[in-house]
Write an enzyme that holds these catalytic residues in place. Structure first.
Site, PDB file in Angstrom:
ATOM      1  N   LYS A  27      58.519  18.132  52.430  1.00 50.72           N
ATOM      2  CA  LYS A  27      58.198  19.467  51.919  1.00 50.72           C
ATOM      3  C   LYS A  27      57.775  19.406  50.460  1.00 50.72           C
ATOM      4  CE  LYS A  27      62.296  20.304  54.195  1.00 50.72           C
ATOM      5  NZ  LYS A  27      63.570  20.917  54.562  1.00 50.72           N
TER       6      LYS A  27
ATOM      7  N   LYS B  76      56.750   9.222  53.283  1.00 49.57           N
ATOM      8  CA  LYS B  76      57.198  10.087  54.391  1.00 49.57           C
ATOM      9  C   LYS B  76      56.666  11.510  54.220  1.00 49.57           C
ATOM     10  CE  LYS B  76      61.398  12.048  52.669  1.00 49.57           C
ATOM     11  NZ  LYS B  76      62.769  12.243  52.525  1.00 49.57           N
TER      12      LYS B  76
ATOM     13  N   LYS C 145      66.022  11.574  40.298  1.00 48.07           N
ATOM     14  CA  LYS C 145      66.272  11.436  38.854  1.00 48.07           C
ATOM     15  C   LYS C 145      64.954  11.187  38.124  1.00 48.07           C
ATOM     16  CE  LYS C 145      68.874  11.326  35.291  1.00 48.07           C
ATOM     17  NZ  LYS C 145      69.378  12.620  34.793  1.00 48.07           N
TER      18      LYS C 145
END
Ligand code: TYM
Length: 323
Positions: free
Chosen positions: A196, A193, A112
């Site tokens: 992609k 982390k 969001k």
């Protein structure tokens, strides 16, 4: 026999975190259990995307999974959108879920914040669809990386709520998170982390070798020069060591000994070689799989998945009063 379900979202090609966090576990599990592995193309629609790319990446991921060792004769490999029963159960569970619980999800908050009003309610309902993905098969176990844990807690909660509200039907699925590789960190930031959405810090498995080399050689490291496993004081090199450990099957101690008196540069070069060596066969195999072949595999998977899902859906519709 235990039934396993997990999935991967086709929002980019397969990266090392996906492999170490989930795919390697599935490859192990397919020899012991009934495994359903799904390409979550509906989840990929929750943020802005290109329809053409979605189709291409979906096939690319399916090919990559097979090349990496997912055996389509053992694992049911399929596309989420090929099994409409997921969406039916998604609605039923959506009517049970607490809005506040959805707004508390870390991933929802992140997405969001990132996309603001560019996105619809799909990002909010995302974990409900995940719950439906799992529960429509009444899966026993769900192997995932650490980032999915909160979503799976909600799945368990929704299964309990359904059972309590209507009738005991769903198993409460167990969450399986690998110990050391639950969260592979970004090469550019050891506190984030590998993902992609941040390509510089992300090792895509089938990327050009030169790019993989550049990314590894540029990876951030910690102060001092010693190759030593210490996740608190040396998070960057420790993350690289975890990757190296799982590509070579060496222990941390063996790795420390191997690089005693040598610096980060030498370690990174060796890590690059280990990476290329580990994925060499998969890279070769992937090029041999045609679109036709992979589509056939996905279609077969869809038939098997639909059979299980529709049998359960029939019973669920009865329980909730729709039949
Ligand atoms: P996705 O596509 O983001 O990731 C696929 C799997 O890879 C794991 N993973 C990681 N593990 C360790 N370190 C990392 N850096 C890392 N990055 C990703 C994820 O935890 C995941 O297991 N919403 C899911 C797909 C999904 C799903 C499901 C999973 C849809 N329905 C039902 C399980 C059950 C996703 O986007 O995963």
């Amino acid at each position: 026999m235990k039934r396993i379900l997990t999935g991967i979202k086709p929002s980019g090609t397969i990266q090392l975190g996906n492999y170490l966090g989930m795919i390697k576990e599935v490859i192990e599990m397919q020899n012991k259990y009934e495994v359903l592995l799904m390409i979550a193309d509906l989840h990929a629609q929750t943020v802005p995307y290109s329809p053409k790319e979605l189709k291409e990446i979906t096939l690319d991921i399916a090919k990559s999974l097979v090349a990496l060792g997912v055996n389509p004769n053992k694992t049911i490999l399929f596309k989420q959108s090929d099994v409409p029963a997921h969406l039916y159960l998604y609605w039923i569970l959506g009517c049970l879920v607490n809005e506040g619980d959805l707004r508390r999800m870390h991933e929802y908050k992140e997405q969001k914040e990132k996309y603001k009003d560019e996105v619809g309610t799909g990002i909010l309902m995302y974990p409900v669809l995940m719950a439906a993905d799992i529960l429509i098969y009444n899966a026993d176990l769900v192997p995932v990386g650490k980032d999915q844990e909160q979503h799976l807690e909600l799945t368990r909660e929704l299964a309990r709520k359904f059972n309590k509200t209507f009738k005991k039907f769903f198993k409460i699925p167990e969450i399986y998170i690998p110990q050391e590789t639950a969260k592979i960190m970004s090469l550019t930031n050891p506190y984030k982390k590998m993902s992609k959405s941040e390509p510089e810090g992300c090792l895509e498995i089938f990327e050009k070798e030169q790019i993989i080399k550049e990314k590894i050689m540029k990876a951030v490291t910690d102060s001092e020069k010693e190759v030593k496993y210490d996740p608190l004081k040396k998070p960057a090199i420790s993350n690289l060591m975890t990757i190296y450990k799982h590509l070579t099957k060496k222990s941390y101690k063996e790795i420390e000994d191997e690089f005693k008196g040598k610096g980060y540069y030498e370690f990174k070069l060796t890590l690059y070689e280990a990476f290329i060596n580990f994925f060499k066969e998969a890279r070769r195999l992937k090029n041999k799989i045609s679109n036709k072949q992979i589509e056939r595999i996905l279609n077969k998977g869809a038939i098997k998945a639909n059979k299980i899902a529709n049998e359960n859906l029939k019973k669920i519709l009865k329980i909730v009063g729709l039949r």
